[in-house]
Design a protein around this motif. Structure first.
Motif, short mmCIF file in Angstrom:
data_model
loop_
_atom_site.label_atom_id
_atom_site.label_comp_id
_atom_site.label_asym_id
_atom_site.label_seq_id
_atom_site.Cartn_x
_atom_site.Cartn_y
_atom_site.Cartn_z
N VAL A 24 0.85 -1.19 0.00
CA VAL A 24 0.00 0.00 0.00
C VAL A 24 0.89 1.24 0.00
O VAL A 24 1.94 1.26 0.63
N SER A 25 0.44 2.26 -0.70
CA SER A 25 1.17 3.54 -0.73
C SER A 25 0.26 4.63 -0.20
O SER A 25 -0.94 4.65 -0.48
N ASP A 26 0.84 5.53 0.58
CA ASP A 26 0.14 6.74 0.98
C ASP A 26 1.13 7.89 0.93
O ASP A 26 2.24 7.73 0.42
N PHE A 31 4.02 0.63 2.47
CA PHE A 31 4.02 -0.31 3.58
C PHE A 31 3.20 -1.53 3.19
O PHE A 31 2.50 -1.53 2.18
N VAL A 32 3.30 -2.58 3.99
CA VAL A 32 2.62 -3.84 3.72
C VAL A 32 1.48 -4.02 4.72
O VAL A 32 1.63 -3.74 5.90
N GLU A 33 0.34 -4.49 4.21
CA GLU A 33 -0.77 -4.88 5.06
C GLU A 33 -1.03 -6.36 4.85
O GLU A 33 -0.83 -6.89 3.76
N TYR A 34 -1.47 -7.02 5.93
CA TYR A 34 -1.75 -8.45 5.89
C TYR A 34 -3.25 -8.66 6.09
O TYR A 34 -3.87 -8.03 6.94
N GLU A 35 -3.81 -9.57 5.30
CA GLU A 35 -5.25 -9.83 5.34
C GLU A 35 -5.57 -10.87 6.41
O GLU A 35 -5.02 -11.96 6.42
N VAL A 36 -6.49 -10.51 7.29
CA VAL A 36 -7.02 -11.46 8.26
C VAL A 36 -8.44 -11.76 7.81
O VAL A 36 -9.31 -10.90 7.82
N ARG A 37 -8.66 -12.99 7.38
CA ARG A 37 -9.96 -13.43 6.87
C ARG A 37 -10.75 -14.05 8.01
O ARG A 37 -10.21 -14.85 8.78
N CYS A 38 -12.03 -13.71 8.12
CA CYS A 38 -12.86 -14.19 9.22
C CYS A 38 -14.17 -14.75 8.69
O CYS A 38 -14.68 -14.31 7.67
N GLU A 39 -14.70 -15.72 9.43
CA GLU A 39 -16.03 -16.25 9.16
C GLU A 39 -16.71 -16.47 10.50
O GLU A 39 -16.12 -17.03 11.41
N MET A 40 -17.94 -15.98 10.60
CA MET A 40 -18.66 -16.09 11.86
C MET A 40 -20.12 -16.41 11.57
O MET A 40 -20.74 -15.80 10.70
N ARG A 41 -20.65 -17.38 12.30
CA ARG A 41 -22.07 -17.72 12.22
C ARG A 41 -22.73 -17.25 13.51
O ARG A 41 -22.34 -17.67 14.60
N VAL A 42 -23.71 -16.36 13.38
CA VAL A 42 -24.43 -15.83 14.53
C VAL A 42 -25.86 -16.33 14.45
O VAL A 42 -26.53 -16.16 13.43
N GLU A 43 -26.30 -16.95 15.52
CA GLU A 43 -27.67 -17.47 15.59
C GLU A 43 -28.49 -16.59 16.52
O GLU A 43 -28.08 -16.30 17.64
N THR A 44 -29.62 -16.15 16.04
CA THR A 44 -30.54 -15.35 16.85
C THR A 44 -31.82 -16.15 17.03
O THR A 44 -32.40 -16.63 16.05
#
Length: 192
Positions: A24-26, A31-44
Motif C-alpha cells: 500500500v502507498s500513501d 508499507f505492507v498490510e496483511y489480510e485477516v480473513r474471518c467467518e462467523m455464524r451468529v444465531e438469533t
C-alpha cells in the motif's frame, strides 16, 4: 391480548486465518498490510409469547442464522499493538505465545521474499493466539466487544443492527437462514 418477546444471540462458529498481503502507498510512503480473513455464524433465537386469555398462551420461536465473511487488513505494527494488549488482558494464556521479530536490521522490508517470510511468521503467531484465547463461541457478545481481539477484527460491526451499512467499506458476504416453529416443537426449543 399481551405480547412479549425475548431475543438471544449466540456465536455458533468463528474461524479466522491470515490469507494474503498487499503493498500500500500513501503520502508517507509504502508499507505492507496483511489480510485477516474471518467467518462467523451468529444465531438469533426470538421467542414470542402471546397471552390470549388467562389460561391460554401461544408460543412462537423464530431461529435465524447469519453467516458473515469479512477481511480486515492490518500492518505489522497493528499486530504488535494487539499482542501487547492481549498480554495485558490474558497474561497467563499468552505466556507461551511468541510474537515475530521486528527484523530491525533488514534493509528491504518490501521485497516479496521478506513479505512472505513475515506473513508465515504472523500466520504461526495468529494460530497460537487463537489456540491460547478462550473460544469466541463462549464469549458474552454484549460484554466482550471491547476485548482487544474482537476490536482488532471489528467483530462488533458484525453484531450491529445493520451490518451492511457498518461494513460497507469491507469485503462482506452474508447468508441468511430462517426457521420458524410453533406448538410442541417450540416448547422443546424454548426449554431445551
Amino acid at each position: 391480548m399481551t405480547h412479549m418477546s425475548k431475543i438471544k444471540k449466540n456465536v455458533n462458529m468463528f474461524m479466522t486465518s491470515l490469507r494474503g498481503s498487499r503493498l500500500v502507498s500513501d503520502d508517507k510512503g509504502k508499507f505492507v498490510e496483511y489480510e485477516v480473513r474471518c467467518e462467523m455464524r451468529v444465531e438469533t433465537i426470538e421467542n414470542k409469547y402471546e397471552y390470549k386469555t388467562s389460561s391460554t398462551i401461544d408460543l412462537f420461536s423464530m431461529k435465524r442464522s447469519k453467516i458473515y465473511h469479512w477481511s480486515v487488513w492490518r500492518r505489522f505494527n497493528n499486530f504488535r499493538d494487539l499482542n501487547n494488549k492481549l498480554r495485558t488482558v490474558y497474561t497467563e494464556r499468552m505466556r507461551n505465545v511468541e510474537f515475530p521479530s521486528k527484523h530491525a536490521t533488514t534493509f528491504n522490508k518490501l521485497s516479496s521474499h521478506f513479505i512472505e517470510k513475515r506473513k508465515k511468521e504472523l500466520s504461526e503467531y495468529w494460530l497460537s493466539v487463537r489456540e491460547s484465547l478462550p473460544p469466541i463461541e463462549n464469549f458474552s457478545l454484549k460484554d466482550d466487544l471491547n476485548n482487544p481481539f474482537n476490536a482488532f477484527l471489528e467483530i462488533g460491526d458484525m453484531l450491529s443492527e445493520d451490518p451492511m451499512q457498518s461494513l460497507s467499506r469491507r469485503d462482506l458476504n452474508l447468508q441468511d437462514e430462517f426457521k420458524v416453529s410453533s406448538g410442541i416443537d417450540t416448547l422443546k426449543l424454548i426449554f431445551s
